[in-house]
Design a protein around this motif. Structure first.
Motif, PDB file in Angstrom:
ATOM      1  N   ARG A 281      -6.233   4.358 -10.639  1.00  9.99           N
ATOM      2  CA  ARG A 281      -6.485   4.354  -9.189  1.00  9.99           C
ATOM      3  C   ARG A 281      -7.970   4.462  -8.855  1.00  9.99           C
ATOM      4  O   ARG A 281      -8.419   3.974  -7.820  1.00  9.99           O
ATOM      5  CB  ARG A 281      -5.777   5.535  -8.525  1.00  9.99           C
ATOM      6  CG  ARG A 281      -4.290   5.411  -8.538  1.00  9.99           C
ATOM      7  CD  ARG A 281      -3.679   6.513  -7.710  1.00  9.99           C
ATOM      8  NE  ARG A 281      -2.809   5.958  -6.698  1.00  9.99           N
ATOM      9  CZ  ARG A 281      -2.094   6.694  -5.858  1.00  9.99           C
ATOM     10  NH1 ARG A 281      -2.170   8.005  -5.901  1.00  9.99           N
ATOM     11  NH2 ARG A 281      -1.314   6.120  -4.981  1.00  9.99           N
ATOM     12  N   PRO A 297      -3.245  -2.508   4.118  1.00 10.76           N
ATOM     13  CA  PRO A 297      -2.045  -2.626   3.301  1.00 10.76           C
ATOM     14  C   PRO A 297      -1.724  -4.105   3.137  1.00 10.76           C
ATOM     15  O   PRO A 297      -1.745  -4.849   4.116  1.00 10.76           O
ATOM     16  CB  PRO A 297      -0.960  -1.915   4.114  1.00 10.76           C
ATOM     17  CG  PRO A 297      -1.513  -1.721   5.473  1.00 10.76           C
ATOM     18  CD  PRO A 297      -3.005  -1.773   5.358  1.00 10.76           C
ATOM     19  N   ASN A 298      -1.488  -4.486   1.851  1.00 10.87           N
ATOM     20  CA  ASN A 298      -1.030  -5.855   1.672  1.00 10.87           C
ATOM     21  C   ASN A 298      -2.046  -6.862   2.177  1.00 10.87           C
ATOM     22  O   ASN A 298      -1.676  -7.954   2.606  1.00 10.87           O
ATOM     23  CB  ASN A 298       0.256  -5.999   2.493  1.00 10.87           C
ATOM     24  CG  ASN A 298       1.297  -6.769   1.748  1.00 10.87           C
ATOM     25  OD1 ASN A 298       1.085  -7.214   0.632  1.00 10.87           O
ATOM     26  ND2 ASN A 298       2.428  -6.950   2.365  1.00 10.87           N
TER      27      ASN A 298
ATOM     28  N   THR B 128       3.609  -1.835  -0.102  1.00  7.51           N
ATOM     29  CA  THR B 128       2.161  -2.002  -0.217  1.00  7.51           C
ATOM     30  C   THR B 128       1.748  -1.040  -1.320  1.00  7.51           C
ATOM     31  O   THR B 128       2.593  -0.330  -1.871  1.00  7.51           O
ATOM     32  CB  THR B 128       1.412  -1.606   1.074  1.00  7.51           C
ATOM     33  OG1 THR B 128       1.374  -0.177   1.176  1.00  7.51           O
ATOM     34  CG2 THR B 128       2.093  -2.176   2.306  1.00  7.51           C
ATOM     35  N   GLU B 129       0.470  -0.978  -1.628  1.00  6.49           N
ATOM     36  CA  GLU B 129       0.010  -0.063  -2.664  1.00  6.49           C
ATOM     37  C   GLU B 129      -0.207   1.336  -2.088  1.00  6.49           C
ATOM     38  O   GLU B 129      -0.559   2.257  -2.821  1.00  6.49           O
ATOM     39  CB  GLU B 129      -1.272  -0.591  -3.311  1.00  6.49           C
ATOM     40  CG  GLU B 129      -2.509  -0.592  -2.422  1.00  6.49           C
ATOM     41  CD  GLU B 129      -2.579  -1.794  -1.481  1.00  6.49           C
ATOM     42  OE1 GLU B 129      -1.508  -2.399  -1.189  1.00  6.49           O
ATOM     43  OE2 GLU B 129      -3.691  -2.127  -1.022  1.00  6.49           O
ATOM     44  N   HIS B 130      -0.010   1.514  -0.788  1.00 10.36           N
ATOM     45  CA  HIS B 130      -0.243   2.824  -0.183  1.00 10.36           C
ATOM     46  C   HIS B 130       1.039   3.647  -0.162  1.00 10.36           C
ATOM     47  O   HIS B 130       2.134   3.103  -0.200  1.00 10.36           O
ATOM     48  CB  HIS B 130      -0.790   2.650   1.231  1.00 10.36           C
ATOM     49  CG  HIS B 130      -2.092   1.914   1.250  1.00 10.36           C
ATOM     50  ND1 HIS B 130      -3.209   2.379   0.600  1.00 10.36           N
ATOM     51  CD2 HIS B 130      -2.445   0.719   1.780  1.00 10.36           C
ATOM     52  CE1 HIS B 130      -4.203   1.517   0.759  1.00 10.36           C
ATOM     53  NE2 HIS B 130      -3.760   0.492   1.465  1.00 10.36           N
ATOM     54  N   SER B 131       0.898   4.965  -0.075  1.00 14.55           N
ATOM     55  CA  SER B 131       2.077   5.813  -0.016  1.00 14.55           C
ATOM     56  C   SER B 131       1.816   6.983   0.920  1.00 14.55           C
ATOM     57  O   SER B 131       0.720   7.156   1.433  1.00 14.55           O
ATOM     58  CB  SER B 131       2.446   6.293  -1.417  1.00 14.55           C
ATOM     59  OG  SER B 131       1.358   6.963  -2.003  1.00 14.55           O
TER      60      SER B 131
END
Ligand SMILES: NC(=O)c1ccc[n+]([C@@H]2O[C@H](COP(=O)([O-])OP(=O)(O)OC[C@H]3O[C@@H](n4cnc5c(N)ncnc54)[C@H](OP(=O)(O)O)[C@@H]3O)[C@@H](O)[C@H]2O)c1
Ligand SMILES: NC(=O)c1ccc[n+]([C@@H]2O[C@H](COP(=O)([O-])OP(=O)(O)OC[C@H]3O[C@@H](n4cnc5c(N)ncnc54)[C@H](OP(=O)(O)O)[C@@H]3O)[C@@H](O)[C@H]2O)c1
Lengths: 304, 304
Positions: A281, A297-298, B128-131
């Motif tokens: 990361r 995002p995306n 997406t890669e976010h959380s």
């Protein structure tokens, strides 16, 4: 901005050359730009869309009187093109190339450069999966790095002029040794492309999963691989064959790591997996902070 | 749109749950939405940003009286969470989950579902890669597929209601068997994620190439790998451990192909490479045509 080279010749009229032309025009960086592509079809398309001030039907016409000649063809044909243009170059001219591999291009092109002509290889680190004369746009190089790879003994004033040219095209510039360039690019570009091609090929091959399933459910991660794997086959064949050693070295390391992670999955070693996934990361954060990608995002494509 | 479930409980308040909440609110698909997350910190953030009509401090409070309970936690803890909520479920309620793996989640959750409660697993193919609680947005599911994986003997009316719910959230729906689901997702998501994590780890490891070089020159293809590899480590550890068999099968095929391509590079077999790279373009075209990605160069992020 102002004129950096009086007359520029772009050899090959694909993504990179067409983006250079629109960038040159945006900044008025050249007095006149001529262009040449191998096929009559590409030359005709270029004329129709106003790509280059003049599209020539021969290499000789394109490079005659040029102050800067940029080879924008696949790396596998750079040497042959250099050989053909050599007799028509004007004394004091600069020859450059934008090839994705540097050691082999320098070895292929260098010997054909006549006395009194400068050779200053470059590599703009910018691209898309599209190719051909209609794929270019002036902004391609904005805020991207362009690597300048001057051979030993290159004229410092001409190297500086080349840097000025790429900065005027919107890029940041760095200088690098050819072998180090080829290793860095094997990591950031060549190995990732081969891996993406491979994964897309495997998906296409797997009998028990239909292509239509792969296509429908691609949003789950695979989609980005297909974008990379849609890049031009000729360009990439040439890149891998011209940067064999570094690409194979990086792929060797990749395979080792992949085996270790596969083993962790097989043995249920969640700690190993979690630690590995946490480490990766940090690199992402660096890329966002360096302005080399967006944190949307995306890429924003998730929002309708 | 109109209310599909009177009272909805979202368990776990990360990317998927928060996107569901904003989507439910956009379409007024529920009368009331309660939420629960493990940590007080996440619950506090949720309250501050207005995520859920009520954020509860216990699982029992969150699921009491709910008509639909959706488990939005990592797949490795689905079973434990199901066990805890089971005594508090109201008769006739529907329990669902959004886990990225289906066979093992069904085996872990199924046994805890009380008589008279329905269990209808789903998997929205969107992310997406976010959380975390602040990463969601109502449009996440728009125009994406949601797979419904009903166990044998599931109540058809409730399965249809679940489909209606996901369509109202913007998705298209399909039904699938759990094992087939896990294989398809191993191809379109799990294997690509592991590969991206691996490649980013290798880049970070390679001593002769600095992290700063990797970051600066990431635009050459690597950038998309880092985005995928920035995904949540816990979620992905759980996915790989829960979908071992299919993931390892696909990775096995991947490694075979990669070896064949490495051999072609080593032997200078340009034809093999060119043919392989040409074949993979067709899948990309299918994805663009199916509306699952944009054909904008570089997703439009190349244009300043
Ligand atoms: N695409 C990228 O992401 C990227 C990024 C940085 C650097 N590069 C490098 O830039 C160079 C050009 O790439 P590109 O993406 O612009 O390629 P492209 O869009 O595929 O265009 C290639 C051009 O080269 C011409 N050409 C091919 N073979 C030729 C030959 N034997 N003699 C004369 N012209 C020939 C083609 O002419 P026809 O149209 O008539 O076939 C075409 O105009 C390559 O060396 C590549 O490695 C690419
Ligand atoms: N992200 C995607 O791309 C994607 C796409 C489709 C499906 N899925 C699936 O959707 C589920 C949720 O993913 P996500 O991306 O929304 O995750 P996320 O953003 O990381 O959120 C996970 C949530 O689960 C909670 N949680 C974790 N362990 C828990 C436990 N033992 N008990 C109760 N709550 C717990 C976390 O609480 P704290 O915040 O308090 O830790 C957090 O609120 C996963 O099963 C995943 O496989 C994800």
């Amino acid at each position: 901005m102002s004129v950096v080279y009086g007359r520029v010749a772009l050899i090959g009229l694909g993504l990179i050359a067409s983006s250079m032309f629109w960038g040159i025009r945006r900044g008025t960086l050249a007095g006149e730009v001529t262009g040449y592509a191998r096929s009559a079809e590409t030359r005709e398309t270029a004329r129709q869309i106003g790509l280059c001030d003049e599209v020539c039907d021969t290499l000789a016409d394109a490079v005659r009187d040029a102050d800067l000649v940029v080879l924008c063809v696949p790396v596998g044909v750079m040497g042959a093109v250099a050989e053909q243009i050599a007799p028509h170059l004007k004394p004091g001219a600069v020859v450059s190339d934008v090839g994705s591999v540097k050691r082999q291009v320098i070895e292929a092109v260098g010997p054909h450069i006549p006395e009194g002509v400068h050779f200053i290889p470059t590599h703009p680190i910018a691209g898309t999966e599209h190719s051909g004369p209609t794929s270019g746009f002036a902004e391609l190089f904005d805020n991207r790095w362009c690597l300048i790879v001057p051979p030993p003994g290159a004229d410092e004033a001409e190297v500086a002029r080349m840097e000025q040219f790429w900065r005027a095209l919107g890029s940041m510039t760095d200088r690098m040794e050819p072998d180090h360039h080829d290793l860095v690019l094997a990591v950031t570009s060549h190995a990732p492309h081969l891996i993406a091609y491979t994964m897309v090929g495997v998906a296409d091959d797997l009998r028990r999963v239909t292509d239509s399933e792969v296509i429908k459910y691609s949003a789950a991660g695979f989609r980005d691989f297909t974008r990379i794997a849609a890049s031009d086959p000729t360009m990439w064949r040439d890149v891998f064959l011209s940067n064999k050693e570094a690409t194979l070295e990086v792929l060797g390391r990749f395979t080792e790591e992949l085996f270790a992670l596969q083993r962790a999955i097989r043995q249920g070693d969640g700690e190993h997996l979690h630690a590995y996934f946490t480490r990766t990361r940090a690199i992402r954060r660096g890329i966002i902070e360096a302005g080399q990608d967006t944190n949307e995002p995306n890429f924003g494509r998730g929002k309708a």
